[in-house]
Design an enzyme around this catalytic site. Structure first.
Site, PDB file in Angstrom:
ATOM      1  N   ARG A   1       0.872  -1.173   0.000  1.00 52.48           N
ATOM      2  CA  ARG A   1       0.000   0.000   0.000  1.00 52.48           C
ATOM      3  C   ARG A   1       0.911   1.227   0.000  1.00 52.48           C
ATOM      4  O   ARG A   1       2.122   1.107   0.119  1.00 52.48           O
ATOM      5  CB  ARG A   1      -1.046  -0.010   1.131  1.00 52.48           C
ATOM      6  CG  ARG A   1      -0.700  -0.627   2.418  1.00 52.48           C
ATOM      7  CD  ARG A   1       0.377   0.065   3.226  1.00 52.48           C
ATOM      8  NE  ARG A   1       0.175   1.496   3.336  1.00 52.48           N
ATOM      9  CZ  ARG A   1       1.124   2.366   3.583  1.00 52.48           C
ATOM     10  NH1 ARG A   1       2.384   1.984   3.739  1.00 52.48           N
ATOM     11  NH2 ARG A   1       0.878   3.641   3.675  1.00 52.48           N
ATOM     12  N   GLY A   2       0.288   2.398  -0.152  1.00 48.77           N
ATOM     13  CA  GLY A   2       1.098   3.605  -0.312  1.00 48.77           C
ATOM     14  C   GLY A   2       1.235   3.870  -1.801  1.00 48.77           C
ATOM     15  O   GLY A   2       1.588   2.960  -2.570  1.00 48.77           O
ATOM     16  N   ALA A   3       0.937   5.120  -2.194  1.00 53.42           N
ATOM     17  CA  ALA A   3       0.782   5.408  -3.622  1.00 53.42           C
ATOM     18  C   ALA A   3       1.985   5.012  -4.497  1.00 53.42           C
ATOM     19  O   ALA A   3       1.819   4.264  -5.474  1.00 53.42           O
ATOM     20  CB  ALA A   3       0.431   6.885  -3.791  1.00 53.42           C
TER      21      ALA A   3
ATOM     22  N   ARG B   1      -7.285  -0.673  -6.906  1.00 54.10           N
ATOM     23  CA  ARG B   1      -7.626   0.411  -5.951  1.00 54.10           C
ATOM     24  C   ARG B   1      -7.856   1.691  -6.763  1.00 54.10           C
ATOM     25  O   ARG B   1      -7.133   1.942  -7.735  1.00 54.10           O
ATOM     26  CB  ARG B   1      -6.513   0.618  -4.905  1.00 54.10           C
ATOM     27  CG  ARG B   1      -6.416  -0.547  -3.923  1.00 54.10           C
ATOM     28  CD  ARG B   1      -5.519  -0.226  -2.742  1.00 54.10           C
ATOM     29  NE  ARG B   1      -6.161   0.652  -1.780  1.00 54.10           N
ATOM     30  CZ  ARG B   1      -5.507   1.209  -0.746  1.00 54.10           C
ATOM     31  NH1 ARG B   1      -4.216   0.998  -0.577  1.00 54.10           N
ATOM     32  NH2 ARG B   1      -6.147   1.979   0.108  1.00 54.10           N
TER      33      ARG B   1
ATOM     34  N   GLN C   1      -1.929   2.288   9.877  1.00 50.24           N
ATOM     35  CA  GLN C   1      -0.633   2.380   9.170  1.00 50.24           C
ATOM     36  C   GLN C   1       0.406   3.122  10.014  1.00 50.24           C
ATOM     37  O   GLN C   1       1.605   2.851   9.919  1.00 50.24           O
ATOM     38  CB  GLN C   1      -0.810   3.119   7.829  1.00 50.24           C
ATOM     39  CG  GLN C   1      -1.545   2.347   6.759  1.00 50.24           C
ATOM     40  CD  GLN C   1      -3.032   2.629   6.764  1.00 50.24           C
ATOM     41  OE1 GLN C   1      -3.615   2.951   7.777  1.00 50.24           O
ATOM     42  NE2 GLN C   1      -3.659   2.491   5.610  1.00 50.24           N
TER      43      GLN C   1
ATOM     44  N   ASP D   1      -1.925  10.680  -2.026  1.00 46.02           N
ATOM     45  CA  ASP D   1      -2.318   9.628  -2.972  1.00 46.02           C
ATOM     46  C   ASP D   1      -2.671  10.200  -4.338  1.00 46.02           C
ATOM     47  O   ASP D   1      -2.520   9.541  -5.361  1.00 46.02           O
ATOM     48  CB  ASP D   1      -3.490   8.827  -2.424  1.00 46.02           C
ATOM     49  CG  ASP D   1      -3.013   7.968  -1.274  1.00 46.02           C
ATOM     50  OD1 ASP D   1      -2.944   8.469  -0.154  1.00 46.02           O
ATOM     51  OD2 ASP D   1      -2.633   6.813  -1.540  1.00 46.02           O
TER      52      ASP D   1
ATOM     53  N   ASN E   1      -5.347  12.364   0.591  1.00 44.78           N
ATOM     54  CA  ASN E   1      -4.443  11.480   1.342  1.00 44.78           C
ATOM     55  C   ASN E   1      -5.279  10.694   2.355  1.00 44.78           C
ATOM     56  O   ASN E   1      -6.516  10.846   2.416  1.00 44.78           O
ATOM     57  CB  ASN E   1      -3.351  12.315   2.036  1.00 44.78           C
ATOM     58  CG  ASN E   1      -2.245  11.445   2.622  1.00 44.78           C
ATOM     59  OD1 ASN E   1      -1.711  10.575   1.934  1.00 44.78           O
ATOM     60  ND2 ASN E   1      -1.910  11.654   3.885  1.00 44.78           N
ATOM     61  N   LYS E   2      -4.634   9.901   3.141  1.00 45.75           N
ATOM     62  CA  LYS E   2      -5.297   9.010   4.103  1.00 45.75           C
ATOM     63  C   LYS E   2      -6.348   9.733   4.938  1.00 45.75           C
ATOM     64  O   LYS E   2      -6.134  10.861   5.368  1.00 45.75           O
ATOM     65  CB  LYS E   2      -4.206   8.398   4.994  1.00 45.75           C
ATOM     66  CG  LYS E   2      -4.659   7.447   6.071  1.00 45.75           C
ATOM     67  CD  LYS E   2      -5.544   6.340   5.566  1.00 45.75           C
ATOM     68  CE  LYS E   2      -4.981   5.567   4.404  1.00 45.75           C
ATOM     69  NZ  LYS E   2      -5.977   4.686   3.747  1.00 45.75           N
TER      70      LYS E   2
HETATM   71  O1  MRU Z   1      -4.523   3.104   2.113  1.00 42.51           O
HETATM   72  P1  MRU Z   1      -3.040   3.320   1.988  1.00 42.51           P
HETATM   73  O2  MRU Z   1      -2.274   2.808   3.146  1.00 42.51           O
HETATM   74  O3  MRU Z   1      -2.517   2.866   0.651  1.00 42.51           O
HETATM   75  O4  MRU Z   1      -2.894   4.899   2.006  1.00 42.51           O
HETATM   76  C1  MRU Z   1      -1.601   5.441   1.909  1.00 42.51           C
HETATM   77  C2  MRU Z   1      -1.560   6.895   2.148  1.00 42.51           C
HETATM   78  O5  MRU Z   1      -2.565   7.553   2.302  1.00 42.51           O
HETATM   79  C3  MRU Z   1      -0.199   7.532   2.123  1.00 42.51           C
HETATM   80  O6  MRU Z   1      -0.168   8.637   2.981  1.00 42.51           O
HETATM   81  C4  MRU Z   1       0.101   8.006   0.687  1.00 42.51           C
HETATM   82  O7  MRU Z   1      -0.061   6.966  -0.215  1.00 42.51           O
HETATM   83  C5  MRU Z   1       1.448   8.549   0.553  1.00 42.51           C
HETATM   84  S1  MRU Z   1       2.616   7.238   0.524  1.00 42.51           S
HETATM   85  C6  MRU Z   1       4.143   7.798   0.128  1.00 42.51           C
END
Ligand code: MRU
Length: 346
Positions: A47-49, A90, A197, A238, A248-249
């Site tokens: 996970r994470g963009a 996703r 996370q 994201d 973002n999250k």
């Molecule tokens: O649902 P996730 O864990 O994929 O969400 C990730 C985030 O929101 C991160 O803050 C974002 O992707 C930046 S990662 C460098």
């Protein structure tokens, strides 16, 4: 984090660190097709963009390698199917679509070459995307580190670290670079409900690198800001719209509002591949909703009553005017807006 890279290539398969098992176990899982990688993205192994983008690129390459002995038509159709499966994994992080477009562009350039050469070239492109990501994060880290003074206490939300990228991280990359330059930085990590996370990943990752970190419940951030215990906020993204709105999250928006209320700078660190030039504002960015079980409990324990109604949007949108500066591989953009974003992408 170098010993625990999120993604590693193992001659004929992709290995990904299973983030669902952290911090209890460091387990690598093997992936050998686009469908398998798509499932890994959907179920949060990765996970994470930026990490999702790199994984998707490898997903396309794996599909090409898997089909390299098939006739050209079948090979090309199979890759297209793989791309569709990955694109459906996703919806919010734009790096996924950016990486898939880049892989398709490579395929478009080479589609007349022998099939096995195309497969090799797609694998080389996936490696290039991954290596570039680490380089860009280091560049971003260097630019952003200048914003952090010695002894700053920095709040972050979710995990925008090495685990969320191919290495070094975006928001945590800025902190790592500041620490590497000799500054003492103390990180406050929001636990980041509901998927944790921050508690599971950011805390673990920073402790691996001996960077001081204090874990807080999400709802403690306002109090700590009011008490003067937070000097800056840095988060990742994201997807960033063409006007600078940041998705973002879930919970990031609340942190940004609190930071503004308390006069604390709110920084966003993200590579240019996170900017969606075709999305005029954040209002149009799709917000993923995940299953209710992520809110009603965790890890097999249920704490909410059976049958309760649940909403689980996992991202939110922070309007550009709450962002003090956007940090990209090109530098620091104070008060990001449409004009500056157009220029940096040009
Ligand atoms: O649902 P996730 O864990 O994929 O969400 C990730 C985030 O929101 C991160 O803050 C974002 O992707 C930046 S990662 C460098």
């Amino acid at each position: 984090m170098n010993k625990n890279n999120m993604l590693r290539w193992a001659s004929d398969a992709l290995e990904m660190l299973d983030q669902r098992a952290l911090p209890a176990r460091v387990d690598y899982l093997r992936f050998d097709s686009a469908v398998a990688v798509a499932e890994g993205i959907k179920t949060m192994v990765v996970r994470g963009a930026p990490a999702i983008g790199c994984a998707a690129a490898y997903g396309v390459a794996l599909e090409a390698l898997r089909l390299r002995a098939r006739p050209r038509e079948e090979f090309l159709a199979g890759i297209e199917q793989g791309v569709s499966r990955l694109a459906a994994s996703r919806p919010t992080a734009v790096n996924l679509f950016w990486a898939l477009n880049r892989m398709r562009a490579k395929l478009g350039e080479l589609h007349k070459n022998p099939v096995s050469q195309v497969a090799d070239a797609l694998l080389a492109e996936a490696h290039a995307i991954t290596e570039e990501d680490v380089r860009l994060n280091r560049d971003m880290g260097g630019h952003g580190a200048v914003l952090l003074r010695d002894n700053m206490r920095v709040l972050t939300h979710c995990n925008a670290g090495a685990l969320a990228t191919a290495g070094h991280g975006t928001a945590l990359g800025v902190i790592r670079s500041a620490v590497e330059s000799g500054k003492h930085i103390h990180v406050f990590a929001d636990e980041t409900r509901p998927f944790l996370q921050g508690a599971r990943l950011t805390a673990w990752e920073l402790m691996q690198d001996n960077i001081p970190v204090t874990l807080i419940a999400d709802n403690a951030a306002g109090l700590l800001m009011r008490l003067g215990e937070i000097d800056a906020v840095i988060v990742g993204a994201d997807r960033i719209a063409a006007n600078g709105d940041v998705v973002n999250k879930i919970g990031t928006y609340g942190v940004a509002v609190l930071a503004r209320r308390h006069g604390i700078p709110f920084y966003v660190a993200a590579p240019l591949s996170t900017i969606d030039a075709d999305m005029p504002s954040g209002e149009g960015i799709p917000i993923e909703e995940r299953e209710a079980g992520e809110v009603t409990g965790y890890g097999g324990t249920r704490w909410a009553p059976e049958g309760v109604a649940v909403r689980n949007p996992v991202f939110d949108m922070t309007p550009a005017d709450l962002v003090t500066a956007l940090i990209t591989e090109r530098g620091v953009m104070p008060s990001p807006d449409r004009e500056q974003i157009r220029k940096v992408l040009a």
